[in-house]
Design a protein around this motif. Sequence first.
Motif, short mmCIF file in Angstrom:
data_model
loop_
_atom_site.label_atom_id
_atom_site.label_comp_id
_atom_site.label_asym_id
_atom_site.label_seq_id
_atom_site.Cartn_x
_atom_site.Cartn_y
_atom_site.Cartn_z
N ALA A 49 -9.17 42.57 41.20
CA ALA A 49 -7.96 43.37 41.05
C ALA A 49 -6.98 43.12 42.20
N ALA A 50 -7.50 42.60 43.32
CA ALA A 50 -6.66 42.37 44.50
C ALA A 50 -6.22 40.92 44.64
N SER A 51 -6.70 40.05 43.77
CA SER A 51 -6.39 38.63 43.91
C SER A 51 -6.08 38.02 42.55
N PRO A 52 -4.79 37.92 42.18
CA PRO A 52 -4.42 37.32 40.89
C PRO A 52 -4.93 35.89 40.73
N ASP A 53 -4.96 35.12 41.84
CA ASP A 53 -5.43 33.73 41.74
C ASP A 53 -6.91 33.68 41.37
N CYS A 54 -7.73 34.53 42.05
CA CYS A 54 -9.15 34.57 41.73
C CYS A 54 -9.37 35.11 40.32
N LEU A 55 -8.57 36.09 39.93
CA LEU A 55 -8.66 36.66 38.58
C LEU A 55 -8.35 35.59 37.55
#
Length: 606
Positions: free
Chosen positions: A16-22
Amino acid sequence: MLAVDANGCPGRGDLAASPDCLATVVDALTDRDADAIRTRHAGRERAYTGRAAACLVAAGRFREQVGFHEQRLAGRAARDPIGAAREAAGRAGPPKRIAAETGLAAVVDGVDEESTVDGSDVLRAHAAPTIASTRIAAEPPPSASLVERWDLDTGAVVRLYEGAEPLRTYHLTPPTARLDDATVETLAAARDRLLDDPSGDDRAPGRAVRAVARDGDPVSELTDILTRHAHGFGALEHVFADDRVSDATLTAPVTENPLRVVVDGERCRTNVRLPPEGAATLASRLRRTSGRGFSRASPTLDATLTAEAGRVRVAATTDPATDGLSFAFRRGDPEAWTLERLVACGTLSSRAAGLLSVAVERGVTGLVAGGRGAGKTTALGSLLWELPAETRALLIEDTAELPATALAAAGRDTQRIRVGDGAEPSPSEAVRTALRLGGGAIVVGEVRGEEAAALYEAMRVGAAGETVLGTIHGEDPEAVRERVVTDLGVSPSSFAATDLVVVLNDHRVDAIAEVSGHADGVAFDPLFERTGDGSAATGRIDRGESRLVDGLAGPDESYAAVRDAVDERAARIRESVRAGAIAPTDTRRGVTDASDARTGADGGDR
Protein backbone atom coordinates in the motif's frame (compact mmCIF):
# COMPACT_ATOMS: atom_id res chain seq x y z
CA MET A 1 1.28 -18.55 -2.72
CA LEU A 2 3.35 -15.79 -4.33
CA ALA A 3 6.59 -14.89 -2.54
CA VAL A 4 8.21 -11.53 -3.31
CA ASP A 5 11.71 -10.38 -2.40
CA ALA A 6 10.99 -6.76 -1.50
CA ASN A 7 14.43 -5.72 -0.30
CA GLY A 8 14.64 -3.27 -3.22
CA CYS A 9 11.19 -1.78 -2.62
CA PRO A 10 11.03 1.73 -1.13
CA GLY A 11 7.96 0.79 0.91
CA ARG A 12 9.82 -1.96 2.85
CA GLY A 13 7.49 -4.57 1.44
CA ASP A 14 4.30 -2.65 2.27
CA LEU A 15 2.35 -2.80 -1.00
CA ALA A 16 0.00 0.00 0.00
CA ALA A 17 3.01 2.29 0.52
CA SER A 18 4.89 1.43 -2.68
CA PRO A 19 3.10 1.69 -6.06
CA ASP A 20 6.18 0.30 -7.84
CA CYS A 21 6.28 -2.82 -5.64
CA LEU A 22 2.50 -3.14 -5.96
CA ALA A 23 2.75 -2.98 -9.75
CA THR A 24 5.35 -5.76 -9.73
CA VAL A 25 3.03 -8.02 -7.71
CA VAL A 26 -0.06 -7.26 -9.83
CA ASP A 27 1.95 -7.91 -13.01
CA ALA A 28 3.05 -11.28 -11.60
CA LEU A 29 -0.60 -12.17 -10.98
CA THR A 30 -1.79 -11.58 -14.54
CA ASP A 31 -1.19 -15.21 -15.44
CA ARG A 32 -1.44 -17.02 -12.08
CA ASP A 33 -3.59 -17.26 -8.95
CA ALA A 34 -2.49 -17.14 -5.33
CA ASP A 35 -4.34 -17.50 -2.06
CA ALA A 36 -1.58 -15.56 -0.28
CA ILE A 37 1.04 -13.04 -1.29
CA ARG A 38 4.08 -12.54 0.92
CA THR A 39 6.70 -9.86 0.74
CA ARG A 40 10.00 -10.06 2.60
CA HIS A 41 12.12 -7.08 3.46
CA ALA A 42 15.05 -6.85 5.91
CA GLY A 43 14.03 -9.83 8.01
CA ARG A 44 10.35 -8.87 8.14
CA GLU A 45 7.52 -10.59 6.26
CA ARG A 46 4.15 -9.16 5.31
CA ALA A 47 1.37 -11.59 4.38
CA TYR A 48 -1.62 -10.58 2.25
CA THR A 49 -4.48 -13.05 2.53
CA GLY A 50 -8.27 -13.00 2.38
CA ARG A 51 -9.63 -9.77 0.91
CA ALA A 52 -6.16 -8.34 0.24
CA ALA A 53 -5.11 -11.40 -1.78
CA ALA A 54 -8.43 -11.39 -3.64
CA CYS A 55 -7.89 -7.72 -4.54
CA LEU A 56 -4.40 -8.35 -5.91
CA VAL A 57 -5.44 -11.43 -7.92
CA ALA A 58 -8.47 -9.59 -9.32
CA ALA A 59 -6.29 -6.60 -10.21
CA GLY A 60 -3.96 -8.88 -12.17
CA ARG A 61 -6.85 -10.40 -14.12
CA PHE A 62 -8.44 -7.00 -14.72
CA ARG A 63 -5.14 -5.51 -15.93
CA GLU A 64 -4.60 -8.31 -18.41
CA GLN A 65 -8.11 -8.16 -19.89
CA VAL A 66 -8.77 -4.43 -19.87
CA GLY A 67 -5.41 -3.83 -21.62
CA PHE A 68 -6.96 -4.96 -24.91
CA HIS A 69 -9.33 -2.00 -24.64
CA GLU A 70 -7.44 0.68 -22.70
CA GLN A 71 -3.76 0.64 -21.76
CA ARG A 72 -4.05 3.65 -19.45
CA LEU A 73 -6.63 1.95 -17.21
CA ALA A 74 -4.58 -1.25 -17.28
CA GLY A 75 -1.58 0.71 -16.02
CA ARG A 76 -3.64 2.29 -13.28
CA ALA A 77 -4.91 -1.12 -12.17
CA ALA A 78 -1.32 -2.20 -11.52
CA ARG A 79 -0.40 0.81 -9.37
CA ASP A 80 -3.82 1.73 -7.94
CA PRO A 81 -6.27 -1.20 -8.17
CA ILE A 82 -8.82 0.48 -5.89
CA GLY A 83 -8.92 3.63 -8.00
CA ALA A 84 -9.08 1.59 -11.21
CA ALA A 85 -12.01 -0.40 -9.86
CA ARG A 86 -13.91 2.77 -8.95
CA GLU A 87 -13.20 4.33 -12.34
CA ALA A 88 -14.36 1.22 -14.18
CA ALA A 89 -17.52 0.98 -12.08
CA GLY A 90 -18.45 4.53 -13.06
CA ARG A 91 -18.18 3.92 -16.77
CA ALA A 92 -20.15 1.99 -19.34
CA GLY A 93 -18.75 -0.57 -21.69
CA PRO A 94 -15.98 -3.18 -21.40
CA PRO A 95 -14.11 -1.74 -18.33
CA LYS A 96 -17.21 -2.00 -16.14
CA ARG A 97 -17.99 -5.51 -17.41
CA ILE A 98 -14.40 -6.70 -16.94
CA ALA A 99 -14.25 -5.24 -13.41
CA ALA A 100 -17.34 -7.28 -12.54
CA GLU A 101 -16.18 -10.47 -14.25
CA THR A 102 -12.72 -10.46 -12.69
CA GLY A 103 -14.09 -9.78 -9.20
CA LEU A 104 -12.28 -6.44 -8.81
CA ALA A 105 -15.54 -4.54 -8.46
CA ALA A 106 -16.75 -6.91 -5.74
CA VAL A 107 -13.55 -6.37 -3.73
CA VAL A 108 -14.17 -2.62 -3.55
CA ASP A 109 -17.95 -2.80 -3.24
CA GLY A 110 -19.19 -1.67 0.17
CA VAL A 111 -15.87 -0.16 1.23
CA ASP A 112 -15.88 3.42 2.48
CA GLU A 113 -14.34 5.52 -0.31
CA GLU A 114 -12.65 8.01 1.99
CA SER A 115 -10.96 5.27 4.01
CA THR A 116 -9.48 3.57 0.92
CA VAL A 117 -7.96 6.46 -0.97
CA ASP A 118 -4.53 4.80 -0.88
CA GLY A 119 -5.83 1.24 -0.72
CA SER A 120 -4.36 0.69 2.76
CA ASP A 121 -7.56 -0.63 4.28
CA VAL A 122 -8.11 -3.20 1.53
CA LEU A 123 -4.41 -4.08 1.23
CA ARG A 124 -3.98 -4.76 4.93
CA ALA A 125 -1.00 -6.95 5.68
CA HIS A 126 -0.28 -9.20 8.63
CA ALA A 127 3.38 -8.64 9.44
CA ALA A 128 6.03 -10.22 11.64
CA PRO A 129 9.74 -10.92 11.67
CA THR A 130 10.61 -13.89 9.48
CA ILE A 131 11.48 -15.85 12.63
CA ALA A 132 7.85 -15.70 13.81
CA SER A 133 5.24 -18.38 13.15
CA THR A 134 2.33 -15.93 13.42
CA ARG A 135 1.46 -12.85 11.36
CA ILE A 136 -0.03 -9.73 12.95
CA ALA A 137 -1.89 -6.79 11.38
CA ALA A 138 -0.30 -3.57 12.57
CA GLU A 139 -3.22 -1.25 11.79
CA PRO A 140 -6.49 -1.31 13.77
CA PRO A 141 -9.74 -2.26 12.03
CA PRO A 142 -11.01 0.49 9.70
CA SER A 143 -13.46 2.94 11.28
CA ALA A 144 -13.10 1.25 14.67
CA SER A 145 -12.97 3.13 17.96
CA LEU A 146 -10.62 2.38 20.83
CA VAL A 147 -12.41 1.01 23.89
CA GLU A 148 -9.53 0.10 26.19
CA ARG A 149 -5.76 -0.37 26.30
CA TRP A 150 -3.56 -2.43 28.63
CA ASP A 151 0.05 -3.60 28.87
CA LEU A 152 1.21 -7.19 29.36
CA ASP A 153 4.19 -8.37 31.39
CA THR A 154 5.72 -9.74 28.19
CA GLY A 155 6.14 -6.21 26.79
CA ALA A 156 3.18 -6.50 24.42
CA VAL A 157 0.34 -3.96 24.30
CA VAL A 158 -3.33 -4.87 23.85
CA ARG A 159 -5.96 -2.49 22.48
CA LEU A 160 -9.65 -3.38 22.40
CA TYR A 161 -11.58 -1.89 19.48
CA GLU A 162 -15.22 -1.92 18.49
CA GLY A 163 -16.74 -0.97 15.16
CA ALA A 164 -18.97 -2.31 12.44
CA GLU A 165 -17.94 -5.93 13.03
CA PRO A 166 -20.26 -7.87 15.39
CA LEU A 167 -17.25 -8.90 17.49
CA ARG A 168 -14.82 -6.53 19.15
CA THR A 169 -11.19 -6.74 18.05
CA TYR A 170 -8.43 -7.74 20.45
CA HIS A 171 -5.52 -5.92 18.82
CA LEU A 172 -2.12 -7.21 19.90
CA THR A 173 1.07 -5.19 19.40
CA PRO A 174 4.06 -7.41 20.26
CA PRO A 175 7.50 -6.00 21.14
CA THR A 176 8.77 -6.92 17.66
CA ALA A 177 6.54 -4.21 16.16
CA ARG A 178 8.74 -1.57 17.79
CA LEU A 179 11.98 -2.85 16.24
CA ASP A 180 13.53 -0.93 13.36
CA ASP A 181 14.67 -2.65 10.19
CA ALA A 182 18.31 -2.94 11.26
CA THR A 183 17.35 -4.61 14.53
CA VAL A 184 14.98 -7.00 12.77
CA GLU A 185 17.86 -7.95 10.49
CA THR A 186 19.97 -8.68 13.58
CA LEU A 187 17.17 -10.87 14.89
CA ALA A 188 17.00 -12.81 11.61
CA ALA A 189 20.77 -13.31 11.66
CA ALA A 190 20.59 -14.53 15.27
CA ARG A 191 17.92 -17.06 14.29
CA ASP A 192 20.19 -18.39 11.53
CA ARG A 193 23.03 -18.61 14.04
CA LEU A 194 20.77 -20.44 16.50
CA LEU A 195 19.92 -23.07 13.89
CA ASP A 196 23.62 -23.91 13.69
CA ASP A 197 24.00 -24.29 17.47
CA PRO A 198 24.13 -28.04 18.20
CA SER A 199 23.43 -27.67 21.95
CA GLY A 200 19.91 -26.27 21.73
CA ASP A 201 20.00 -25.42 25.44
CA ASP A 202 18.19 -22.55 27.16
CA ARG A 203 21.19 -20.24 26.79
CA ALA A 204 21.58 -20.83 23.06
CA PRO A 205 19.36 -17.86 22.00
CA GLY A 206 21.46 -15.49 24.09
CA ARG A 207 24.67 -16.79 22.56
CA ALA A 208 23.22 -16.43 19.07
CA VAL A 209 22.15 -12.82 19.64
CA ARG A 210 25.48 -11.78 21.17
CA ALA A 211 27.34 -13.36 18.28
CA VAL A 212 25.66 -11.12 15.67
CA ALA A 213 24.65 -8.05 17.68
CA ARG A 214 25.96 -4.63 16.71
CA ASP A 215 26.66 -1.68 18.97
CA GLY A 216 23.40 -0.29 20.24
CA ASP A 217 21.33 -3.42 19.62
CA PRO A 218 19.00 -4.26 22.55
CA VAL A 219 20.65 -7.62 23.27
CA SER A 220 18.46 -8.55 26.25
CA GLU A 221 15.22 -7.75 24.42
CA LEU A 222 16.33 -9.61 21.30
CA THR A 223 17.27 -12.63 23.42
CA ASP A 224 13.80 -12.67 24.98
CA ILE A 225 12.17 -12.39 21.56
CA LEU A 226 14.31 -15.11 20.00
CA THR A 227 13.71 -17.42 22.97
CA ARG A 228 9.98 -16.81 22.74
CA HIS A 229 9.86 -17.72 19.06
CA ALA A 230 12.46 -20.50 18.99
CA HIS A 231 11.66 -22.30 22.25
CA GLY A 232 8.16 -21.01 22.97
CA PHE A 233 4.99 -20.28 21.02
CA GLY A 234 5.78 -16.88 19.56
CA ALA A 235 3.05 -14.27 19.64
CA LEU A 236 0.71 -16.76 21.29
CA GLU A 237 2.86 -16.40 24.42
CA HIS A 238 1.51 -12.85 24.82
CA VAL A 239 -2.07 -14.10 24.61
CA PHE A 240 -1.37 -16.86 27.13
CA ALA A 241 0.15 -14.26 29.49
CA ASP A 242 -2.97 -12.06 29.45
CA ASP A 243 -4.91 -12.70 32.67
CA ARG A 244 -8.06 -11.35 31.00
CA VAL A 245 -7.98 -14.08 28.32
CA SER A 246 -9.43 -17.46 29.28
CA ASP A 247 -9.66 -19.19 25.90
CA ALA A 248 -8.24 -18.84 22.40
CA THR A 249 -9.26 -20.66 19.23
CA LEU A 250 -7.97 -21.12 15.71
CA THR A 251 -10.79 -22.54 13.60
CA ALA A 252 -10.10 -24.86 10.68
CA PRO A 253 -8.77 -24.08 8.24
CA VAL A 254 -6.53 -21.89 10.39
CA THR A 255 -5.02 -20.08 7.43
CA GLU A 256 -8.43 -18.59 6.60
CA ASN A 257 -9.50 -17.59 10.10
CA PRO A 258 -8.00 -15.16 12.60
CA LEU A 259 -7.23 -16.16 16.15
CA ARG A 260 -10.25 -15.56 18.38
CA VAL A 261 -10.05 -15.07 22.13
CA VAL A 262 -12.41 -14.85 25.09
CA VAL A 263 -11.68 -11.66 27.05
CA ASP A 264 -13.49 -11.27 30.36
CA GLY A 265 -16.07 -13.75 29.08
CA GLU A 266 -16.58 -11.95 25.74
CA ARG A 267 -15.50 -13.53 22.44
CA CYS A 268 -13.36 -11.26 20.26
CA ARG A 269 -11.58 -11.34 16.93
CA THR A 270 -7.86 -10.62 16.90
CA ASN A 271 -5.31 -9.23 14.48
CA VAL A 272 -3.31 -12.48 14.73
CA ARG A 273 -3.17 -15.12 12.01
CA LEU A 274 -1.31 -18.41 11.65
CA PRO A 275 0.13 -19.13 8.18
CA PRO A 276 0.36 -22.71 6.90
CA GLU A 277 3.94 -23.26 8.03
CA GLY A 278 3.11 -21.77 11.44
CA ALA A 279 0.20 -24.20 11.84
CA ALA A 280 2.44 -27.11 10.82
CA THR A 281 5.13 -26.00 13.29
CA LEU A 282 2.61 -25.82 16.11
CA ALA A 283 1.25 -29.28 15.27
CA SER A 284 4.78 -30.68 15.24
CA ARG A 285 5.51 -29.06 18.60
CA LEU A 286 2.38 -30.64 20.07
CA ARG A 287 3.39 -34.08 18.84
CA ARG A 288 6.87 -33.67 20.28
CA THR A 289 5.90 -32.28 23.69
CA SER A 290 2.94 -34.61 24.27
CA GLY A 291 4.62 -37.76 22.94
CA ARG A 292 1.37 -38.66 21.20
CA GLY A 293 0.38 -39.25 17.61
CA PHE A 294 -1.34 -36.48 15.69
CA SER A 295 -2.00 -37.24 12.03
CA ARG A 296 -4.71 -38.52 9.69
CA ALA A 297 -4.49 -41.83 11.54
CA SER A 298 -4.96 -40.06 14.88
CA PRO A 299 -6.69 -36.75 14.02
CA THR A 300 -7.44 -35.45 17.53
CA LEU A 301 -5.09 -34.55 20.35
CA ASP A 302 -5.40 -33.24 23.91
CA ALA A 303 -2.20 -31.96 25.46
CA THR A 304 -0.84 -29.49 27.98
CA LEU A 305 1.68 -26.87 26.89
CA THR A 306 4.17 -25.23 29.19
CA ALA A 307 4.21 -21.55 28.21
CA GLU A 308 5.96 -18.56 29.79
CA ALA A 309 2.89 -17.76 31.84
CA GLY A 310 2.19 -21.35 32.95
CA ARG A 311 0.22 -24.34 31.73
CA VAL A 312 -2.09 -24.12 28.74
CA ARG A 313 -4.41 -26.91 27.71
CA VAL A 314 -4.78 -27.38 23.96
CA ALA A 315 -7.17 -29.52 21.94
CA ALA A 316 -6.17 -29.95 18.30
CA THR A 317 -7.79 -31.56 15.28
CA THR A 318 -6.72 -32.24 11.71
CA ASP A 319 -7.91 -34.10 8.60
CA PRO A 320 -10.13 -36.05 8.33
CA ALA A 321 -11.79 -34.89 11.56
CA THR A 322 -11.75 -31.26 10.35
CA ASP A 323 -10.86 -29.36 7.20
CA GLY A 324 -7.22 -29.03 8.14
CA LEU A 325 -5.64 -28.06 11.43
CA SER A 326 -7.53 -26.36 14.24
CA PHE A 327 -6.53 -25.51 17.80
CA ALA A 328 -8.39 -24.55 20.98
CA PHE A 329 -6.40 -23.25 23.95
CA ARG A 330 -7.47 -22.84 27.56
CA ARG A 331 -5.20 -21.00 29.94
CA GLY A 332 -4.27 -22.65 33.19
CA ASP A 333 -4.17 -20.50 36.28
CA PRO A 334 -0.60 -19.84 37.44
CA GLU A 335 -1.75 -19.79 41.06
CA ALA A 336 -3.07 -22.90 42.76
CA TRP A 337 -6.74 -22.78 43.68
CA THR A 338 -7.70 -23.45 47.29
CA LEU A 339 -11.05 -23.54 49.04
CA GLU A 340 -10.16 -20.16 50.55
CA ARG A 341 -9.63 -18.72 47.10
CA LEU A 342 -12.95 -20.16 45.90
CA VAL A 343 -14.70 -18.60 48.90
CA ALA A 344 -12.99 -15.27 48.21
CA CYS A 345 -14.30 -15.20 44.62
CA GLY A 346 -17.82 -16.27 45.59
CA THR A 347 -17.82 -19.84 44.29
CA LEU A 348 -19.16 -21.17 47.61
CA SER A 349 -19.74 -20.08 51.20
CA SER A 350 -17.23 -20.56 53.98
CA ARG A 351 -19.48 -23.07 55.72
CA ALA A 352 -19.88 -25.13 52.55
CA ALA A 353 -16.10 -25.01 52.22
CA GLY A 354 -15.75 -26.14 55.83
CA LEU A 355 -17.90 -29.18 55.17
CA LEU A 356 -15.92 -30.13 52.04
CA SER A 357 -12.62 -29.62 53.85
CA VAL A 358 -13.52 -31.93 56.73
CA ALA A 359 -15.13 -34.48 54.39
CA VAL A 360 -12.08 -34.74 52.10
CA GLU A 361 -9.76 -34.87 55.07
CA ARG A 362 -11.69 -37.79 56.57
CA GLY A 363 -12.02 -39.99 53.47
CA VAL A 364 -15.10 -38.97 51.49
CA THR A 365 -16.11 -40.48 48.16
CA GLY A 366 -17.51 -37.79 45.92
CA LEU A 367 -18.05 -36.40 42.45
CA VAL A 368 -17.67 -32.81 41.29
CA ALA A 369 -20.18 -32.25 38.48
CA GLY A 370 -21.20 -29.55 36.03
CA GLY A 371 -21.23 -28.63 32.38
CA ARG A 372 -18.31 -27.69 30.18
CA GLY A 373 -16.36 -24.78 31.65
CA ALA A 374 -18.31 -24.86 34.91
CA GLY A 375 -15.14 -24.99 37.02
CA LYS A 376 -15.13 -28.70 37.89
CA THR A 377 -11.38 -29.23 37.59
CA THR A 378 -10.61 -26.03 39.47
CA ALA A 379 -12.86 -27.12 42.35
CA LEU A 380 -11.41 -30.63 42.37
CA GLY A 381 -7.89 -29.23 42.45
CA SER A 382 -8.75 -27.07 45.46
CA LEU A 383 -10.01 -30.13 47.35
CA LEU A 384 -6.66 -31.88 47.00
CA TRP A 385 -5.10 -29.36 49.39
CA GLU A 386 -7.54 -30.58 52.06
CA LEU A 387 -6.04 -34.07 52.13
CA PRO A 388 -3.94 -34.72 55.25
CA ALA A 389 -0.27 -33.91 54.62
CA GLU A 390 0.76 -37.53 55.02
CA THR A 391 -1.81 -38.85 52.53
CA ARG A 392 -0.56 -40.09 49.20
CA ALA A 393 -2.57 -38.82 46.22
CA LEU A 394 -2.76 -40.73 42.91
CA LEU A 395 -4.06 -38.49 40.13
CA ILE A 396 -5.41 -40.19 37.00
CA GLU A 397 -5.65 -37.85 33.99
CA ASP A 398 -5.34 -37.92 30.22
CA THR A 399 -4.39 -34.23 30.14
CA ALA A 400 -2.47 -32.71 33.04
CA GLU A 401 -4.77 -30.18 34.69
CA LEU A 402 -4.76 -31.03 38.40
CA PRO A 403 -2.06 -29.27 40.51
CA ALA A 404 0.27 -32.25 40.86
CA THR A 405 3.41 -30.12 40.46
CA ALA A 406 2.29 -27.57 43.04
CA LEU A 407 1.34 -30.31 45.51
CA ALA A 408 4.70 -32.03 45.06
CA ALA A 409 6.53 -28.71 45.49
CA ALA A 410 4.70 -28.29 48.80
CA GLY A 411 6.08 -31.62 49.99
CA ARG A 412 2.98 -33.70 49.28
CA ASP A 413 3.28 -37.31 48.13
CA THR A 414 1.58 -36.93 44.76
CA GLN A 415 1.83 -39.13 41.69
CA ARG A 416 0.16 -38.62 38.34
CA ILE A 417 -0.85 -41.65 36.26
CA ARG A 418 -1.26 -40.63 32.65
CA VAL A 419 -3.88 -42.40 30.59
CA GLY A 420 -4.51 -42.42 26.86
CA ASP A 421 -5.06 -44.49 23.76
CA GLY A 422 -1.40 -45.21 23.00
CA ALA A 423 1.17 -46.87 25.22
CA GLU A 424 -0.44 -45.35 28.30
CA PRO A 425 -2.84 -47.49 30.36
CA SER A 426 -6.54 -47.13 29.76
CA PRO A 427 -8.49 -45.25 32.45
CA SER A 428 -9.84 -48.47 33.96
CA GLU A 429 -6.35 -50.02 34.00
CA ALA A 430 -5.03 -46.86 35.64
CA VAL A 431 -7.60 -47.06 38.44
CA ARG A 432 -6.70 -50.69 39.12
CA THR A 433 -3.01 -49.78 38.97
CA ALA A 434 -3.63 -47.06 41.53
CA LEU A 435 -5.23 -49.62 43.85
CA ARG A 436 -2.17 -51.84 43.53
CA LEU A 437 0.22 -48.98 44.28
CA GLY A 438 -0.79 -48.94 47.92
CA GLY A 439 -3.04 -46.83 50.09
CA GLY A 440 -3.90 -43.26 49.30
CA ALA A 441 -6.48 -40.97 47.79
CA ILE A 442 -7.55 -41.80 44.23
CA VAL A 443 -8.53 -38.89 42.03
CA VAL A 444 -9.85 -39.26 38.46
CA GLY A 445 -9.58 -36.09 36.38
CA GLU A 446 -12.73 -36.90 34.45
CA VAL A 447 -15.05 -39.90 34.78
CA ARG A 448 -16.40 -40.53 31.30
CA GLY A 449 -16.02 -44.17 30.30
CA GLU A 450 -15.10 -47.65 31.37
CA GLU A 451 -13.08 -46.34 34.33
CA ALA A 452 -16.39 -45.63 36.10
CA ALA A 453 -16.83 -49.29 37.07
CA ALA A 454 -13.25 -49.49 38.37
CA LEU A 455 -13.67 -46.21 40.24
CA TYR A 456 -16.78 -47.46 41.99
CA GLU A 457 -14.98 -50.68 42.78
CA ALA A 458 -12.41 -48.45 44.51
CA MET A 459 -15.17 -46.57 46.31
CA ARG A 460 -16.80 -49.73 47.58
CA VAL A 461 -13.88 -51.90 48.58
CA GLY A 462 -10.48 -51.11 47.17
CA ALA A 463 -9.98 -47.75 48.81
CA ALA A 464 -12.11 -48.16 51.91
CA GLY A 465 -11.42 -45.35 54.33
CA GLU A 466 -9.54 -43.30 51.74
CA THR A 467 -10.73 -40.30 49.76
CA VAL A 468 -11.91 -41.07 46.22
CA LEU A 469 -12.81 -38.12 44.00
CA GLY A 470 -13.55 -37.41 40.35
CA THR A 471 -15.22 -34.95 38.01
CA ILE A 472 -18.12 -35.79 35.73
CA HIS A 473 -20.48 -34.01 33.37
CA GLY A 474 -23.94 -33.45 34.85
CA GLU A 475 -26.16 -30.44 35.48
CA ASP A 476 -27.66 -31.74 38.75
CA PRO A 477 -27.36 -34.79 41.04
CA GLU A 478 -30.04 -36.73 39.18
CA ALA A 479 -28.26 -36.12 35.88
CA VAL A 480 -25.05 -37.40 37.47
CA ARG A 481 -26.79 -40.59 38.63
CA GLU A 482 -28.31 -41.06 35.17
CA ARG A 483 -24.92 -40.66 33.51
CA VAL A 484 -23.13 -43.04 35.88
CA VAL A 485 -25.81 -45.73 36.00
CA THR A 486 -27.38 -45.58 32.53
CA ASP A 487 -24.57 -44.26 30.33
CA LEU A 488 -21.53 -45.71 32.09
CA GLY A 489 -23.06 -48.98 33.27
CA VAL A 490 -22.49 -48.73 37.03
CA SER A 491 -25.11 -50.57 39.06
CA PRO A 492 -27.43 -48.49 41.28
CA SER A 493 -26.13 -50.30 44.36
CA SER A 494 -22.54 -49.40 43.43
CA PHE A 495 -23.49 -45.78 42.81
CA ALA A 496 -24.81 -45.69 46.37
CA ALA A 497 -21.15 -45.80 47.49
CA THR A 498 -20.97 -42.12 46.53
CA ASP A 499 -21.05 -39.97 49.67
CA LEU A 500 -21.73 -36.60 48.07
CA VAL A 501 -22.11 -34.76 44.76
CA VAL A 502 -20.98 -31.15 44.27
CA VAL A 503 -22.61 -29.42 41.28
CA LEU A 504 -21.16 -26.26 39.75
CA ASN A 505 -22.54 -23.88 37.17
CA ASP A 506 -20.60 -20.91 35.81
CA HIS A 507 -17.96 -21.27 38.53
CA ARG A 508 -20.56 -21.18 41.31
CA VAL A 509 -21.66 -24.08 43.48
CA ASP A 510 -25.29 -24.84 42.66
CA ALA A 511 -25.69 -27.65 45.18
CA ILE A 512 -23.89 -29.96 47.56
CA ALA A 513 -25.98 -33.10 48.04
CA GLU A 514 -25.38 -36.24 50.04
CA VAL A 515 -26.34 -39.61 48.59
CA SER A 516 -28.62 -41.93 50.54
CA GLY A 517 -28.99 -45.56 49.48
CA HIS A 518 -32.40 -47.24 49.49
CA ALA A 519 -33.73 -50.60 48.43
CA ASP A 520 -35.06 -49.12 45.18
CA GLY A 521 -32.04 -46.95 44.40
CA VAL A 522 -30.62 -43.73 45.79
CA ALA A 523 -31.91 -40.36 46.91
CA PHE A 524 -30.17 -36.99 47.00
CA ASP A 525 -30.56 -34.82 50.06
CA PRO A 526 -29.25 -31.26 49.56
CA LEU A 527 -26.96 -29.91 52.28
CA PHE A 528 -26.27 -26.60 50.52
CA GLU A 529 -28.14 -24.90 47.71
CA ARG A 530 -27.43 -21.83 45.63
CA THR A 531 -29.33 -18.69 46.52
CA GLY A 532 -28.95 -15.03 45.69
CA ASP A 533 -26.51 -14.77 48.59
CA GLY A 534 -24.38 -17.78 47.61
CA SER A 535 -24.46 -21.40 48.76
CA ALA A 536 -26.76 -21.51 51.78
CA ALA A 537 -27.20 -24.42 54.21
CA THR A 538 -30.51 -26.25 53.96
CA GLY A 539 -30.57 -26.93 57.71
CA ARG A 540 -30.19 -30.68 57.32
CA ILE A 541 -26.78 -30.69 59.06
CA ASP A 542 -27.96 -28.53 61.94
CA ARG A 543 -31.01 -30.71 62.48
CA GLY A 544 -28.80 -33.77 62.91
CA GLU A 545 -30.15 -35.44 59.77
CA SER A 546 -27.03 -35.63 57.62
CA ARG A 547 -25.93 -39.13 56.69
CA LEU A 548 -22.62 -37.70 55.47
CA VAL A 549 -21.79 -35.95 58.76
CA ASP A 550 -22.73 -39.04 60.70
CA GLY A 551 -20.52 -41.19 58.48
CA LEU A 552 -17.54 -38.87 58.99
CA ALA A 553 -17.56 -39.44 62.75
CA GLY A 554 -14.90 -41.66 64.31
CA PRO A 555 -15.79 -44.71 66.47
CA ASP A 556 -15.98 -42.66 69.65
CA GLU A 557 -17.00 -39.35 68.07
CA SER A 558 -20.49 -37.90 68.12
CA TYR A 559 -22.44 -36.32 65.30
CA ALA A 560 -22.31 -33.01 67.19
CA ALA A 561 -18.49 -33.18 67.36
CA VAL A 562 -18.21 -33.53 63.58
CA ARG A 563 -20.69 -30.69 63.12
CA ASP A 564 -18.57 -28.54 65.42
CA ALA A 565 -15.46 -29.49 63.45
CA VAL A 566 -17.18 -28.31 60.26
CA ASP A 567 -18.12 -25.00 61.90
CA GLU A 568 -14.61 -24.49 63.29
CA ARG A 569 -13.09 -25.24 59.89
CA ALA A 570 -15.53 -22.81 58.27
CA ALA A 571 -14.53 -20.10 60.77
CA ARG A 572 -10.86 -20.70 60.06
CA ILE A 573 -11.43 -20.50 56.29
CA ARG A 574 -13.48 -17.33 56.76
CA GLU A 575 -10.67 -15.74 58.78
CA SER A 576 -8.08 -16.72 56.16
CA VAL A 577 -10.19 -15.09 53.46
CA ARG A 578 -10.61 -11.95 55.55
CA ALA A 579 -6.84 -11.77 56.00
CA GLY A 580 -6.19 -12.40 52.29
CA ALA A 581 -4.38 -15.68 53.08
CA ILE A 582 -5.80 -17.76 50.24
CA ALA A 583 -2.72 -19.42 48.69
CA PRO A 584 -1.57 -22.91 49.75
CA THR A 585 1.48 -21.43 51.46
CA ASP A 586 -0.69 -18.92 53.35
CA THR A 587 -3.37 -21.21 54.74
CA ARG A 588 -3.66 -24.15 57.06
CA ARG A 589 -2.83 -27.21 54.97
CA GLY A 590 -2.91 -30.84 56.02
CA VAL A 591 -2.27 -30.12 59.70
CA THR A 592 -5.06 -32.40 60.81
CA ASP A 593 -4.22 -36.05 61.31
CA ALA A 594 -7.16 -37.81 59.71
CA SER A 595 -6.78 -40.94 61.79
CA ASP A 596 -6.75 -38.95 65.03
CA ALA A 597 -9.75 -36.98 63.87
CA ARG A 598 -11.70 -40.15 63.34
CA THR A 599 -10.90 -41.30 66.89
CA GLY A 600 -12.34 -38.04 68.15
CA ALA A 601 -9.41 -37.20 70.44
CA ASP A 602 -10.81 -33.77 71.08
CA GLY A 603 -13.82 -33.79 68.79
CA GLY A 604 -12.70 -30.58 67.17
CA ASP A 605 -10.87 -29.05 64.30
CA ARG A 606 -7.14 -29.62 64.48
